[in-house]
Design a protein around this motif. Sequence first.
Motif, PDB file in Angstrom:
ATOM      1  N   GLN A 106      74.223   1.015  81.241  1.00 56.53           N
ATOM      2  CA  GLN A 106      73.323   2.035  81.932  1.00 56.53           C
ATOM      3  C   GLN A 106      73.664   3.428  81.543  1.00 56.53           C
ATOM      4  OE1 GLN A 106      70.819   0.994  84.258  1.00 56.53           O
ATOM      5  NE2 GLN A 106      71.465  -1.114  83.141  1.00 56.53           N
ATOM      6  N   SER A 107      74.358   3.740  80.815  1.00 54.34           N
ATOM      7  CA  SER A 107      74.478   5.166  80.359  1.00 54.34           C
ATOM      8  C   SER A 107      73.088   5.600  79.843  1.00 54.34           C
ATOM      9  CB  SER A 107      75.717   5.238  79.324  1.00 54.34           C
ATOM     10  OG  SER A 107      75.655   6.613  78.686  1.00 54.34           O
ATOM     11  N   ASN A 108      72.724   6.732  80.088  1.00 53.84           N
ATOM     12  CA  ASN A 108      71.536   7.286  79.436  1.00 53.84           C
ATOM     13  C   ASN A 108      71.623   7.910  78.119  1.00 53.84           C
ATOM     14  OD1 ASN A 108      68.612   8.153  79.669  1.00 53.84           O
ATOM     15  ND2 ASN A 108      69.305  10.056  79.709  1.00 53.84           N
ATOM     16  N   THR A 109      72.919   8.431  78.027  1.00 56.55           N
ATOM     17  CA  THR A 109      73.226   8.792  76.685  1.00 56.55           C
ATOM     18  C   THR A 109      73.241   7.877  75.518  1.00 56.55           C
ATOM     19  OG1 THR A 109      74.442  10.593  77.581  1.00 56.55           O
ATOM     20  CG2 THR A 109      75.193   9.968  75.124  1.00 56.55           C
ATOM     21  N   VAL A 110      73.848   6.590  76.045  1.00 58.82           N
ATOM     22  CA  VAL A 110      73.819   5.402  75.139  1.00 58.82           C
ATOM     23  C   VAL A 110      72.717   4.857  74.727  1.00 58.82           C
ATOM     24  CG1 VAL A 110      74.922   3.117  74.612  1.00 58.82           C
ATOM     25  CG2 VAL A 110      76.300   4.668  75.569  1.00 58.82           C
ATOM     26  N   LYS A 111      71.763   4.855  75.680  1.00 54.01           N
ATOM     27  CA  LYS A 111      70.491   4.385  75.687  1.00 54.01           C
ATOM     28  C   LYS A 111      69.549   5.142  74.622  1.00 54.01           C
ATOM     29  CE  LYS A 111      69.433   3.836  79.953  1.00 54.01           C
ATOM     30  NZ  LYS A 111      68.910   3.362  81.468  1.00 54.01           N
ATOM     31  N   SER A 112      69.580   6.561  74.944  1.00 53.67           N
ATOM     32  CA  SER A 112      68.992   7.413  73.831  1.00 53.67           C
ATOM     33  C   SER A 112      69.264   7.649  72.867  1.00 53.67           C
ATOM     34  CB  SER A 112      68.900   8.944  74.784  1.00 53.67           C
ATOM     35  OG  SER A 112      68.860   9.006  76.095  1.00 53.67           O
ATOM     36  N   LEU A 113      70.893   7.795  72.476  1.00 51.40           N
ATOM     37  CA  LEU A 113      71.295   7.708  71.146  1.00 51.40           C
ATOM     38  C   LEU A 113      70.912   6.333  70.309  1.00 51.40           C
ATOM     39  CD1 LEU A 113      73.509   9.277  69.564  1.00 51.40           C
ATOM     40  CD2 LEU A 113      74.888   7.450  70.148  1.00 51.40           C
ATOM     41  N   VAL A 114      71.198   5.152  70.743  1.00 50.49           N
ATOM     42  CA  VAL A 114      70.596   3.893  70.066  1.00 50.49           C
ATOM     43  C   VAL A 114      69.059   3.894  69.827  1.00 50.49           C
ATOM     44  CG1 VAL A 114      70.835   1.321  70.106  1.00 50.49           C
ATOM     45  CG2 VAL A 114      72.814   2.846  70.814  1.00 50.49           C
ATOM     46  N   ALA A 115      68.176   4.036  70.899  1.00 53.86           N
ATOM     47  CA  ALA A 115      67.141   3.896  70.900  1.00 53.86           C
ATOM     48  C   ALA A 115      66.272   5.061  69.863  1.00 53.86           C
ATOM     49  CB  ALA A 115      66.248   4.154  72.328  1.00 53.86           C
ATOM     50  N   GLY A 116      66.687   6.327  69.782  1.00 56.59           N
ATOM     51  CA  GLY A 116      66.360   7.227  69.052  1.00 56.59           C
ATOM     52  C   GLY A 116      66.640   6.927  67.784  1.00 56.59           C
ATOM     53  N   GLY A 117      67.911   6.418  67.410  1.00 52.98           N
ATOM     54  CA  GLY A 117      68.140   6.182  65.888  1.00 52.98           C
ATOM     55  C   GLY A 117      67.305   5.100  65.531  1.00 52.98           C
TER      56      GLY A 117
END
Length: 314
Positions: A106-117
């Motif tokens: 549920q970490s927004n940082t993790v979601k953004s990092l993986v999704a962005g890459g």
Amino acid sequence: MEDKRNIQIIEWEHLDKKKFYVFGVAMTMMIRVSVYPFTLIRTRLQVQKGKSLYHGTFDAFIKILRADGVTGLYRGFLVNTFTLISGQCYVTTYELTRKFVADYSQSNTVKSLVAGGSASLVAQSITVPIDVVSQHLMMQRKGEKTGRFQVRGNPEGQGVVAFGQTKDIIRQILRADGLRGFYRGYVASLLTYIPNSAVWWPFYHFYAEQLSSLCPKECPHIVFQAIAGPLAAATASILTNPMDVIRTRVQVEGKNSIILTFRQLMAEEGPWGLMKGLSARIISATPSTIVIVVGYESLKKLSLRPELVDSRHW
């Protein structure tokens, strides 16, 4: 009571997909028209040896305008518009990956990092061949050869229509490198844009949240987001510009090795050579990112499913 400073992220399942894609294509086209001249300038600055042609972003802008007029700032633009396809693939991959990662974190940082890459990986697989062609078109100057290939025509560049130039460049790439030529610099592109995208999204949300916590809760979220976007873009640009310079040289000069290109650049121009075109990149990124962020967040709000509209504070 809900704290209005908390910025709620609109996720994939909250969107009316039809509205999202129709509005998205129109928004992306407007953005590309506004920032393309600086993309062209950045490409020329990164490829030139030292300061052989231009002394900086502003100097390049004035010289291109004087030599070729406004149309000179849009060389290769028609070809570049095909990246609209990759743009839609990018946002779709980003939103779907966020949804997938949410099942594990549920970490927004993790979601953004993986999704962005992930989004950048998909988009670059479509974009690189378009970039290769459009970059060669960007390098065309009246009466001069500044890239590997030169469009055939009279010295003033007249008599060769836009798609005629494109066809000519495509033939020359095929003749010189075969089909592989259209994916020249693919690995360099991935090494540039995957980190850039992976870094941008977490920094964007981080800056927006920090600004939100510092400002009055009555301040509209779109203001924080409009400021956070350029800050994130500048951060990502600084971190990834060295690889962007190498990527551009690999694609335009026809080099086969990232390592050898890096060594040659360091030998010729030193560490500062890795920062070439950075100001043009940030200048183009700042207004474009404001438009992208405001446009994208507004797009998501316009595309929000009707039953969810009243539940959100903007």
